[in-house]
Design an enzyme around this catalytic site. Structure first.
Site, PDB file in Angstrom:
ATOM      1  N   TRP A  64      -0.231  -2.836   7.409  1.00  0.00           N
ATOM      2  CA  TRP A  64      -0.887  -2.215   6.236  1.00  0.00           C
ATOM      3  C   TRP A  64      -0.661  -2.903   4.869  1.00  0.00           C
ATOM      4  O   TRP A  64      -1.317  -2.514   4.009  1.00  0.00           O
ATOM      5  CB  TRP A  64      -0.141  -0.840   5.894  1.00  0.00           C
ATOM      6  CG  TRP A  64       1.532  -1.036   6.150  1.00  0.00           C
ATOM      7  CD1 TRP A  64       2.350  -0.692   7.073  1.00  0.00           C
ATOM      8  CD2 TRP A  64       2.258  -1.503   4.945  1.00  0.00           C
ATOM      9  NE1 TRP A  64       3.625  -1.325   6.889  1.00  0.00           N
ATOM     10  CE2 TRP A  64       3.818  -1.625   5.520  1.00  0.00           C
ATOM     11  CE3 TRP A  64       2.016  -1.864   3.655  1.00  0.00           C
ATOM     12  CZ2 TRP A  64       4.781  -1.994   4.834  1.00  0.00           C
ATOM     13  CZ3 TRP A  64       3.339  -2.216   2.912  1.00  0.00           C
ATOM     14  CH2 TRP A  64       4.424  -2.408   3.587  1.00  0.00           C
TER      15      TRP A  64
ATOM     16  N   LYS B 217      -6.378  -2.469  16.158  1.00  0.00           N
ATOM     17  CA  LYS B 217      -5.365  -1.314  16.081  1.00  0.00           C
ATOM     18  C   LYS B 217      -4.770  -1.905  14.730  1.00  0.00           C
ATOM     19  O   LYS B 217      -3.781  -2.526  14.684  1.00  0.00           O
ATOM     20  CB  LYS B 217      -4.511  -1.496  17.291  1.00  0.00           C
ATOM     21  CG  LYS B 217      -3.421  -0.365  17.304  1.00  0.00           C
ATOM     22  CD  LYS B 217      -2.218  -0.706  16.782  1.00  0.00           C
ATOM     23  CE  LYS B 217      -0.923   0.072  16.294  1.00  0.00           C
ATOM     24  NZ  LYS B 217      -1.327   1.063  15.285  1.00  0.00           N
ATOM     25  N   HIS B 218      -5.069  -0.730  13.615  1.00  0.00           N
ATOM     26  CA  HIS B 218      -4.437  -0.895  12.678  1.00  0.00           C
ATOM     27  C   HIS B 218      -3.165  -0.303  12.297  1.00  0.00           C
ATOM     28  O   HIS B 218      -2.954   0.525  13.310  1.00  0.00           O
ATOM     29  CB  HIS B 218      -5.557  -0.588  11.556  1.00  0.00           C
ATOM     30  CG  HIS B 218      -5.410  -1.647  10.044  1.00  0.00           C
ATOM     31  ND1 HIS B 218      -4.366  -1.903   9.614  1.00  0.00           N
ATOM     32  CD2 HIS B 218      -6.405  -1.877   9.139  1.00  0.00           C
ATOM     33  CE1 HIS B 218      -4.359  -2.611   8.737  1.00  0.00           C
ATOM     34  NE2 HIS B 218      -5.748  -2.855   8.254  1.00  0.00           N
ATOM     35  N   ALA B 219      -2.379  -0.567  11.333  1.00  0.00           N
ATOM     36  CA  ALA B 219      -1.177   0.391  11.024  1.00  0.00           C
ATOM     37  C   ALA B 219      -1.546   1.881  10.947  1.00  0.00           C
ATOM     38  O   ALA B 219      -2.658   2.112  10.400  1.00  0.00           O
ATOM     39  CB  ALA B 219      -0.319  -0.179   9.797  1.00  0.00           C
ATOM     40  N   SER B 220      -0.681   2.677  11.297  1.00  0.00           N
ATOM     41  CA  SER B 220      -0.982   4.062  11.367  1.00  0.00           C
ATOM     42  C   SER B 220      -1.238   4.643  10.008  1.00  0.00           C
ATOM     43  O   SER B 220      -1.749   5.552   9.822  1.00  0.00           O
ATOM     44  CB  SER B 220      -0.048   4.735  12.088  1.00  0.00           C
ATOM     45  OG  SER B 220       0.002   4.393  13.691  1.00  0.00           O
TER      46      SER B 220
ATOM     47  N   GLY C 234       2.813  -8.586  11.755  1.00  0.00           N
ATOM     48  CA  GLY C 234       3.513  -7.567  11.742  1.00  0.00           C
ATOM     49  C   GLY C 234       5.144  -8.150  11.841  1.00  0.00           C
ATOM     50  O   GLY C 234       5.555  -9.171  11.432  1.00  0.00           O
ATOM     51  N   SER C 235       6.011  -7.132  12.184  1.00  0.00           N
ATOM     52  CA  SER C 235       7.591  -7.400  12.233  1.00  0.00           C
ATOM     53  C   SER C 235       7.746  -8.128  13.388  1.00  0.00           C
ATOM     54  O   SER C 235       6.891  -8.183  14.479  1.00  0.00           O
ATOM     55  CB  SER C 235       8.309  -6.016  12.194  1.00  0.00           C
ATOM     56  OG  SER C 235       7.806  -5.188  13.220  1.00  0.00           O
TER      57      SER C 235
ATOM     58  N   GLU D 211       1.830 -13.429  13.770  1.00  0.00           N
ATOM     59  CA  GLU D 211       2.295 -13.652  12.343  1.00  0.00           C
ATOM     60  C   GLU D 211       3.291 -12.688  11.949  1.00  0.00           C
ATOM     61  O   GLU D 211       3.018 -11.736  11.646  1.00  0.00           O
ATOM     62  CB  GLU D 211       0.810 -13.613  11.521  1.00  0.00           C
ATOM     63  CG  GLU D 211      -0.084 -14.467  11.706  1.00  0.00           C
ATOM     64  CD  GLU D 211       0.126 -15.857  11.289  1.00  0.00           C
ATOM     65  OE1 GLU D 211       1.183 -16.164  10.692  1.00  0.00           O
ATOM     66  OE2 GLU D 211      -0.857 -16.799  11.280  1.00  0.00           O
TER      67      GLU D 211
ATOM     68  N   CYS E  21       4.620 -10.823   3.298  1.00  0.00           N
ATOM     69  CA  CYS E  21       5.405 -11.768   4.425  1.00  0.00           C
ATOM     70  C   CYS E  21       5.783 -12.934   3.526  1.00  0.00           C
ATOM     71  O   CYS E  21       6.881 -13.501   4.137  1.00  0.00           O
ATOM     72  CB  CYS E  21       4.612 -12.050   5.692  1.00  0.00           C
ATOM     73  SG  CYS E  21       3.047 -12.528   5.205  1.00  0.00           S
TER      74      CYS E  21
ATOM     75  N   GLU F 281      14.669  -9.399   6.772  1.00  0.00           N
ATOM     76  CA  GLU F 281      13.663  -9.736   5.552  1.00  0.00           C
ATOM     77  C   GLU F 281      13.881  -8.303   5.045  1.00  0.00           C
ATOM     78  O   GLU F 281      14.009  -7.287   5.271  1.00  0.00           O
ATOM     79  CB  GLU F 281      12.542  -9.496   6.268  1.00  0.00           C
ATOM     80  CG  GLU F 281      11.205  -9.513   5.305  1.00  0.00           C
ATOM     81  CD  GLU F 281       9.697  -9.423   6.312  1.00  0.00           C
ATOM     82  OE1 GLU F 281       9.646  -8.971   7.406  1.00  0.00           O
ATOM     83  OE2 GLU F 281       8.723 -10.101   5.373  1.00  0.00           O
TER      84      GLU F 281
HETATM   85  P1  NAP Z   1       4.884  -3.606  11.836  1.00  0.00           P
HETATM   86  O1  NAP Z   1       5.801  -2.083  12.052  1.00  0.00           O
HETATM   87  O2  NAP Z   1       5.386  -4.437  12.932  1.00  0.00           O
HETATM   88  O3  NAP Z   1       3.629  -2.907  12.284  1.00  0.00           O
HETATM   89  C1  NAP Z   1       2.425  -3.855  12.392  1.00  0.00           C
HETATM   90  C2  NAP Z   1       1.722  -3.409  13.335  1.00  0.00           C
HETATM   91  O4  NAP Z   1       2.146  -3.397  14.621  1.00  0.00           O
HETATM   92  C3  NAP Z   1       1.184  -2.092  13.163  1.00  0.00           C
HETATM   93  O5  NAP Z   1      -0.177  -1.798  13.325  1.00  0.00           O
HETATM   94  C4  NAP Z   1       1.861  -1.340  14.171  1.00  0.00           C
HETATM   95  O6  NAP Z   1       1.417   0.015  14.601  1.00  0.00           O
HETATM   96  C5  NAP Z   1       2.112  -2.286  15.194  1.00  0.00           C
HETATM   97  N1  NAP Z   1       3.324  -2.288  16.156  1.00  0.00           N
HETATM   98  C6  NAP Z   1       4.497  -1.648  15.595  1.00  0.00           C
HETATM   99  N2  NAP Z   1       5.402  -1.645  16.577  1.00  0.00           N
HETATM  100  C7  NAP Z   1       4.761  -2.154  17.629  1.00  0.00           C
HETATM  101  C8  NAP Z   1       5.125  -2.141  19.087  1.00  0.00           C
HETATM  102  N3  NAP Z   1       6.222  -1.989  19.522  1.00  0.00           N
HETATM  103  N4  NAP Z   1       3.976  -2.664  20.034  1.00  0.00           N
HETATM  104  C9  NAP Z   1       2.808  -2.790  19.460  1.00  0.00           C
HETATM  105  N5  NAP Z   1       2.325  -2.574  18.141  1.00  0.00           N
HETATM  106  C10 NAP Z   1       3.377  -2.190  17.265  1.00  0.00           C
HETATM  107  O7  NAP Z   1       4.958  -4.082  10.530  1.00  0.00           O
HETATM  108  P2  NAP Z   1       4.636  -3.421   9.176  1.00  0.00           P
HETATM  109  O8  NAP Z   1       5.933  -2.647   8.733  1.00  0.00           O
HETATM  110  O9  NAP Z   1       3.301  -2.942   9.270  1.00  0.00           O
HETATM  111  O10 NAP Z   1       4.406  -4.674   8.404  1.00  0.00           O
HETATM  112  C11 NAP Z   1       5.310  -5.466   7.841  1.00  0.00           C
HETATM  113  C12 NAP Z   1       5.696  -6.666   8.536  1.00  0.00           C
HETATM  114  O11 NAP Z   1       4.662  -7.483   8.718  1.00  0.00           O
HETATM  115  C13 NAP Z   1       6.685  -7.583   7.877  1.00  0.00           C
HETATM  116  O12 NAP Z   1       7.600  -7.987   8.607  1.00  0.00           O
HETATM  117  C14 NAP Z   1       5.742  -8.758   7.237  1.00  0.00           C
HETATM  118  O13 NAP Z   1       6.578  -9.847   7.012  1.00  0.00           O
HETATM  119  C15 NAP Z   1       5.033  -8.888   8.451  1.00  0.00           C
HETATM  120  N6  NAP Z   1       3.683  -9.473   7.864  1.00  0.00           N
HETATM  121  C16 NAP Z   1       3.370 -10.632   8.367  1.00  0.00           C
HETATM  122  C17 NAP Z   1       2.512 -11.333   8.069  1.00  0.00           C
HETATM  123  C18 NAP Z   1       2.131 -12.781   8.238  1.00  0.00           C
HETATM  124  O14 NAP Z   1       0.917 -13.335   8.142  1.00  0.00           O
HETATM  125  N7  NAP Z   1       3.204 -13.631   8.814  1.00  0.00           N
HETATM  126  C19 NAP Z   1       1.716 -10.980   7.186  1.00  0.00           C
HETATM  127  C20 NAP Z   1       1.800  -9.642   6.627  1.00  0.00           C
HETATM  128  C21 NAP Z   1       2.956  -8.898   7.039  1.00  0.00           C
HETATM  129  P3  NAP Z   1       2.001   1.422  13.931  1.00  0.00           P
HETATM  130  O15 NAP Z   1       1.632   1.267  12.462  1.00  0.00           O
HETATM  131  O16 NAP Z   1       1.349   2.569  14.604  1.00  0.00           O
HETATM  132  O17 NAP Z   1       3.403   1.563  14.091  1.00  0.00           O
END
Ligand code: NAP
Length: 457
Positions: free
Chosen positions: A133, A157-160, A209-210, A231, A265, A362
């Site tokens: 998100w 599949k975007h963040a919820s 994501g994470s 990423e 990130c 982080e």
């Molecule tokens: P997140 O909780 O990992 O969520 C990212 C996406 O993954 C969401 O669509 C989420 O869906 C989904 N997701 C979460 N757990 C999952 C699982 N077990 N299996 C499949 N899909 C899953 O991360 P966030 O809190 O949205 O974003 C922050 C993180 O992203 C930070 O760690 C940041 O550093 C990282 N990030 C990295 C980059 C890069 O380019 N390296 C860029 C931006 C952000 P739901 O929302 O439905 O849970």
């Protein structure tokens, strides 16, 4: 997690969505697969025309989209507008350059006993994009623009917590003239990712994501033997050496830590400053961090809006409390802002040691860790003392020091006398637990292509 737009400035739920059923998801996959069968045969010129039209739509609707982003995830509206403009630029970049990036790569036929040999880049088919998100438009566009130009089809599949931005983007691609189902938004939670990725009609996955989400998706992709790009998170170092332009380094440090309300990130998260300039840097840095205006992100004078989710703020608070409990000191900030919304102030913290969680994890909010080091070797060792390896920043005008930072920082990118940022023309990605693969530039568009070797006898 419910699929809902909850305004982080007020805490009020603005809209909720029923997640797609498993049958609906299967139907969407079928439509994507059918679309891929014909879309792969469209020309670069057609795809470029549609992508340019999508860029024009983003520009024309920039104010409306920026407000939507701000209401869904809380970033200052000027930053949301800049994000929208950056997406339009990336679309135009790939519309312009994709055919060049994917032109047949010739190989000297005499080297391979052929009359002709080359590599042809072909699309893989349906690609699943699991997205975060924090840059709700940019993260998707930097996947979608190259993927669609290469002839792939996208399932998002975007963040919820950003469903309306996700749906808006689907509309933009459709209104721009892309054939139906070439880009679809799936309104699903993370529990549906396994169904999509194990479906034989889906060829590959990209996740931003994470680390935890990355592990889970990579595990499924590995089991299914499907291409994946990850990423993930970062804890980027920002090293300041005595020769640096200190004024400029401090101004950039504040921006690098606090833009997007500290939820990036590639935000600089650990500030590693040489002893000779440590006192001056600290005083200026704390002063500027404390001077940022916290408030309604729709107000153009606001520097820092709320964190995107209630849980996100709690995670930041837990990390700060853990550090303080183990002996770290707060130089400014460090306490949540009272009132509605999920505000957390710019915070500077010193005395962080390996005993504290934030040394390894982080911090996804405007919290800067400040370290003092006696020499460049110690600075590099500390910069690398993390499982992450996304971006890195080093401030020095000394050419020998610059060479050392470039050679020795363990990161997917190193920015000298600047802050890590992304440009369509620069490859973007990480090493170590920050993930693998690259987005953007020529490398990014090739990630979801079959590099097919052609040999003609
Ligand atoms: P997140 O909780 O990992 O969520 C990212 C996406 O993954 C969401 O669509 C989420 O869906 C989904 N997701 C979460 N757990 C999952 C699982 N077990 N299996 C499949 N899909 C899953 O991360 P966030 O809190 O949205 O974003 C922050 C993180 O992203 C930070 O760690 C940041 O550093 C990282 N990030 C990295 C980059 C890069 O380019 N390296 C860029 C931006 C952000 P739901 O929302 O439905 O849970």
């Amino acid at each position: 997690m419910a699929i809902a737009s909850i305004n982080p400035t007020t805490g009020e739920t603005e809209r909720t969505f029923e997640p797609f059923s498993a049958e609906e998801v299967a139907g969407r996959i079928e439509r994507a697969y059918e679309a891929a069968n014909t879309y792969q045969h469209t020309s670069f010129a057609d795809r470029a025309g549609w992508l340019r039209a999508a860029a024009d739509l983003l520009d024309a609707q920039a104010d409306e989209i920026a407000e939507l982003i701000t209401r869904e995830m809380g970033k200052p509206v000027a930053e949301a507008r800049a994000e929208t403009g950056k997406c339009a630029s990336a679309m135009r970049f790939y519309a312009e350059n994709a055919s060049r990036f994917l032109t047949d790569h010739p190989i000297d036929p005499s080297e391979v006993s052929a009359s002709k040999a080359y590599v042809r880049w072909q699309p893989l088919g349906v690609v699943l994009a699991v997205m975060p998100w924090n840059f709700p438009l940019w993260q998707v566009v930097r996947f979608a623009a190259p993927a669609l130009m290469a002839g792939n089809v996208g399932l998002l599949k975007h963040a919820s917590n950003v469903p309306r931005t996700a749906l808006k983007l689907q509309d933009v691609f459709l209104d721009a003239g892309f054939p139906p189902d070439v880009f679809q938004t799936l309104l699903v939670g993370s529990d549906a990712v396994e169904q999509v990725l194990t479906d034989p009609r889906v060829a590959a996955v990209t996740l931003t994501g994470s680390e935890a989400a990355g592990r889970s998706v990579a595990e499924i992709a590995g089991r299914e033997i499907k291409k994946s790009v990850l990423e993930l998170g970062g804890s980027d170092p920002f090293v300041v050496m005595p020769s640096a332009d200190l004024e400029s380094a401090v101004a950039t440090a504040v921006k690098a830590r606090c833009q997007n309300n500290g939820q990036s990130c590639i935000a600089a998260k650990r500030f590693i400053v040489h002893t000779d300039v440590a006192t001056e840097f600290r005083e200026l840095f704390v002063k500027r961090m404390s001077a940022l205006t916290i408030g309604d992100p729709l107000d153009p004078d606001t520097d820092i809006g709320p964190l995107a989710t209630e849980q996100g703020r709690k995670d930041v608070e837990d990390l700060v409390e853990d550090a303080v409990r183990h002996g770290a000191s707060i130089l400014c900030g460090g306490e949540r802002v009272d009132g509605p919304g999920w505000f957390y102030p710019p915070t500077v913290i010193t005395g962080v040691t390996p005993a504290m969680r934030m040394y390894r994890e982080e911090v996804f909010g405007p919290v800067a860790q400040l370290f003092e080091v006696p020499d460049i070797g110690t600075a590099i060792d500390l910069a690398n003392a993390t499982d992450f390896g996304l971006g890195s920043n080093a401030w020095t005008t000394d050419p020998d020091e610059q060479r050392r930072f470039v050679a020795e920082l363990e990161a997917g990118q190193v920015f000298i006398n600047g802050m890590t940022t992304s440009y369509p023309a620069l490859p973007f990605g990480g090493v170590k637990h920050s993930g693998y693969g690259r987005e953007l530039a020529d490398l990014g568009i090739r990630e979801f292509c079959n590099a097919k070797t052609v040999w003609v006898g």
